[in-house]
Scaffold this motif. Structure first.
Motif, PDB file in Angstrom:
ATOM      1  N   THR A 193       0.854  -1.177   0.000  1.00  0.00           N
ATOM      2  CA  THR A 193       0.000   0.000   0.000  1.00  0.00           C
ATOM      3  C   THR A 193       0.888   1.223   0.000  1.00  0.00           C
ATOM      4  O   THR A 193       2.119   1.113  -0.077  1.00  0.00           O
ATOM      5  CB  THR A 193      -0.953  -0.010   1.215  1.00  0.00           C
ATOM      6  N   ASP A 194       0.299   2.383   0.084  1.00  0.00           N
ATOM      7  CA  ASP A 194       1.042   3.620  -0.030  1.00  0.00           C
ATOM      8  C   ASP A 194       0.521   4.608   1.004  1.00  0.00           C
ATOM      9  O   ASP A 194      -0.687   4.615   1.300  1.00  0.00           O
ATOM     10  CB  ASP A 194       0.866   4.206  -1.439  1.00  0.00           C
ATOM     11  N   VAL A 195       1.390   5.404   1.572  1.00  0.00           N
ATOM     12  CA  VAL A 195       0.969   6.466   2.482  1.00  0.00           C
ATOM     13  C   VAL A 195       1.724   7.742   2.130  1.00  0.00           C
ATOM     14  O   VAL A 195       2.796   7.702   1.534  1.00  0.00           O
ATOM     15  CB  VAL A 195       1.238   6.108   3.963  1.00  0.00           C
ATOM     16  N   ARG A 196       1.160   8.874   2.527  1.00  0.00           N
ATOM     17  CA  ARG A 196       1.824  10.159   2.360  1.00  0.00           C
ATOM     18  C   ARG A 196       2.822  10.365   3.498  1.00  0.00           C
ATOM     19  O   ARG A 196       2.794   9.666   4.499  1.00  0.00           O
ATOM     20  CB  ARG A 196       0.791  11.290   2.375  1.00  0.00           C
ATOM     21  N   ASP A 197       3.705  11.361   3.347  1.00  0.00           N
ATOM     22  CA  ASP A 197       4.595  11.730   4.443  1.00  0.00           C
ATOM     23  C   ASP A 197       3.755  12.076   5.674  1.00  0.00           C
ATOM     24  O   ASP A 197       2.696  12.705   5.558  1.00  0.00           O
ATOM     25  CB  ASP A 197       5.419  12.971   4.067  1.00  0.00           C
ATOM     26  N   TYR A 198       4.239  11.704   6.844  1.00  0.00           N
ATOM     27  CA  TYR A 198       3.525  12.048   8.077  1.00  0.00           C
ATOM     28  C   TYR A 198       4.498  12.066   9.239  1.00  0.00           C
ATOM     29  O   TYR A 198       5.644  11.595   9.146  1.00  0.00           O
ATOM     30  CB  TYR A 198       2.384  11.068   8.349  1.00  0.00           C
ATOM     31  N   LEU A 199       4.052  12.606  10.341  1.00  0.00           N
ATOM     32  CA  LEU A 199       4.785  12.602  11.598  1.00  0.00           C
ATOM     33  C   LEU A 199       4.073  11.692  12.574  1.00  0.00           C
ATOM     34  O   LEU A 199       2.835  11.605  12.575  1.00  0.00           O
ATOM     35  CB  LEU A 199       4.864  14.019  12.185  1.00  0.00           C
ATOM     36  N   ILE A 200       4.845  11.003  13.427  1.00  0.00           N
ATOM     37  CA  ILE A 200       4.244  10.119  14.422  1.00  0.00           C
ATOM     38  C   ILE A 200       5.031  10.239  15.721  1.00  0.00           C
ATOM     39  O   ILE A 200       6.239  10.519  15.721  1.00  0.00           O
ATOM     40  CB  ILE A 200       4.214   8.654  13.938  1.00  0.00           C
ATOM     41  N   GLY A 201       4.348  10.043  16.844  1.00  0.00           N
ATOM     42  CA  GLY A 201       4.987  10.169  18.134  1.00  0.00           C
ATOM     43  C   GLY A 201       6.137   9.198  18.318  1.00  0.00           C
ATOM     44  O   GLY A 201       6.022   8.016  17.979  1.00  0.00           O
ATOM     45  N   ARG A 202       7.245   9.691  18.896  1.00  0.00           N
ATOM     46  CA  ARG A 202       8.382   8.806  19.172  1.00  0.00           C
ATOM     47  C   ARG A 202       8.007   7.801  20.258  1.00  0.00           C
ATOM     48  O   ARG A 202       8.496   6.669  20.262  1.00  0.00           O
ATOM     49  CB  ARG A 202       9.588   9.629  19.614  1.00  0.00           C
ATOM     50  N   THR A 203       7.129   8.211  21.176  1.00  0.00           N
ATOM     51  CA  THR A 203       6.655   7.342  22.255  1.00  0.00           C
ATOM     52  C   THR A 203       5.161   7.553  22.449  1.00  0.00           C
ATOM     53  O   THR A 203       4.595   8.530  21.939  1.00  0.00           O
ATOM     54  CB  THR A 203       7.357   7.663  23.592  1.00  0.00           C
ATOM     55  N   PRO A 204       4.520   6.685  23.194  1.00  0.00           N
ATOM     56  CA  PRO A 204       3.146   6.972  23.601  1.00  0.00           C
ATOM     57  C   PRO A 204       3.089   8.214  24.508  1.00  0.00           C
ATOM     58  O   PRO A 204       4.098   8.620  25.094  1.00  0.00           O
ATOM     59  CB  PRO A 204       2.727   5.715  24.373  1.00  0.00           C
ATOM     60  N   ILE A 205       1.921   8.801  24.614  1.00  0.00           N
ATOM     61  CA  ILE A 205       1.703   9.952  25.483  1.00  0.00           C
ATOM     62  C   ILE A 205       1.862   9.534  26.943  1.00  0.00           C
ATOM     63  O   ILE A 205       1.346   8.498  27.367  1.00  0.00           O
ATOM     64  CB  ILE A 205       0.306  10.546  25.248  1.00  0.00           C
TER      65      ILE A 205
END
Length: 422
Positions: A193-205
């Motif tokens: 599949t394919d996704v766009r560029d994104y940011l994700i948390g380095r850790t859980p909150i």
């Protein structure tokens, strides 16, 4: 897996199951502690009935030991809220049922071997998953039925809040379990599949970050909540995570009330709470495709890893906080050797992580070994969680494993990380 290994795995799993409730009274085993959960003794009987159905009856071609109990322990036909009214076996009877079924299982293994081992793997994992469900009941009831020592402390990592974001480049990736080996039907087929560029948390909150949200009016600001989430919050007067005390100073960890540790991930939050927090921070929850890519995709190699850190199975205290060796989540970032290719930490263990995604089948989905495991739950009513918790067994948890629940549910060991579009 050989026949000897199967028998040993079944034994070890059963020892863990019985240890969970060894010190729980018969009264508490039979009691309905929450309508969200089964009586603990029902779980014991259900574990036995499932093993008898799949290993003795369907694989071993022998009659059911207790055909009269088939309806009582049919999880699909008996919703949790009504299980307290069922004629389930009492504790001594349930333990005998477990023992009698296990003796039959070992006879079948001695007589027929284990074939390809997939049915035996199904039964082992089923019991291990029920162990985590039973721990949820123990947590809700604050019962003193399980007393592990604390997990190895891990390593001191850089301080984290959960708000630190890492970039994941867009492009193709593979999602889902490979065709070989054991996996549940909803994890397959593996597909590109394919996704766009994104940011994700380095850790859980973390607890500290979520506490700031609570103290800053997070449960009072209507603009941060979906209409459905706000209605749920108002109806049930939700003002903080499940397990937190009203003064926001402590939280329950199984049967003990402990000071709120600012470095641990927040746990026992619903999808609605996670969604509101993300909105308040100009973010959102990651889709499950984004979550899995961040957990497994090796950009340089152009393929997915079996686990975030590589192909080695999780080692508790080294890669992750898993396998019931602790009393709950540990500090985020405590297992840097469990980092994903993109640098994400804690993607296996500690807390199940809510995703933005509803539960549905992958393209080409085929039900196996029965449609009631996954297919009947597909749709917008359920949200997907990923990554497992401190209570998930090593044998069960992989980055492709998909859990699901209603967005209002908080009894599971659930937390979250955030994501943001670039």
């Amino acid at each position: 897996m050989t026949a000897t290994e199967a028998a040993e795995t079944l034994r070890e799993t059963r020892d863990r199951t019985l240890a969970l409730v060894a010190s729980v009274s018969d009264c508490d085993l039979e009691r309905v502690h929450s309508t969200l959960m089964s009586p603990l003794v029902w779980d014991l009987g259900h574990i036995a009935a499932f093993e008898d159905l799949w290993l003795v009856h369907r694989y071993g071609a022998r009659p059911l030991l207790r055909e009269d109990l088939a309806d009582v322990y049919d999880a699909f036909e008996t919703p949790r809220a009504g299980r307290g009214e069922l004629p389930f076996l009492r504790p001594a009877e349930a333990r005998k049922y477990l023992d009698d079924v296990r003796a039959r299982t070992l006879e079948v293994i001695a007589d027929r071997g284990i074939g390809d081992g997939l049915v035996h793997e199904l039964v082992v994992r089923h019991e291990q998953q029920h162990d985590e469900t039973m721990l949820q009941t123990l947590q809700l009831a604050h019962l003193n039925g399980f007393g592990p020592s604390e997990a190895p402390a891990g390593e001191d990592g850089a301080p984290a809040s959960g708000l630190e974001l890492l970039e994941v480049p867009g492009g193709a990736c593979t999602i889902g379990a490979p065709a070989n080996g054991f996996a549940y039907d909803n994890e397959r087929p593996r597909h590109r599949t394919d996704v766009r560029d994104y940011l994700i948390g380095r850790t859980p909150i973390t607890n500290a970050t979520y506490l700031t949200f609570v103290e800053g009016g997070g449960y009072e600001r209507r603009e941060w909540w979906s209409a459905e989430g706000w209605a749920w919050k108002e109806q049930y007067d939700i003002t903080r995570p499940g397990g937190w005390t009203a003064d926001l100073l402590a939280e329950w960890r199984l049967d003990k009330l402990e000071a709120l540790d600012p470095h641990r991930p927040v746990v026992h939050v619903s999808w609605f709470e996670a969604d509101a927090f993300a909105r308040a921070h100009g973010a959102r929850l990651p889709t499950e495709i984004e979550w899995e890519k961040a957990a497994t995709w090796d950009q340089e190699q152009g393929k997915a890893r079996a686990f975030p850190w590589g192909n080695e199975a999780p080692v508790a205290g080294i890669h992750a906080n898993v396998d019931l060796v602790a009393r709950g989540p540990g500090p985020v970032g405590a297992h840097p050797r469990g980092a994903s290719p993109f640098g994400c930490l804690g993607m296996i263990g500690d807390v199940w992580e809510w995703t933005l995604s509803s539960f549905c089948g992958y393209p080409g989905f085929a039900p196996y070994p029965y449609r009631e495991y996954s297919e009947v739950f597909f749709g917008e009513k359920y949200k997907v969680l990923r990554g497992g918790s401190w209570a998930t067994r090593v044998r069960v948890i992989t980055p492709t494993f998909r859990n699901w629940d209603y967005p209002v549910r908080r009894q599971i060991f659930s937390g979250f990380r955030i994501a943001r579009d670039i």
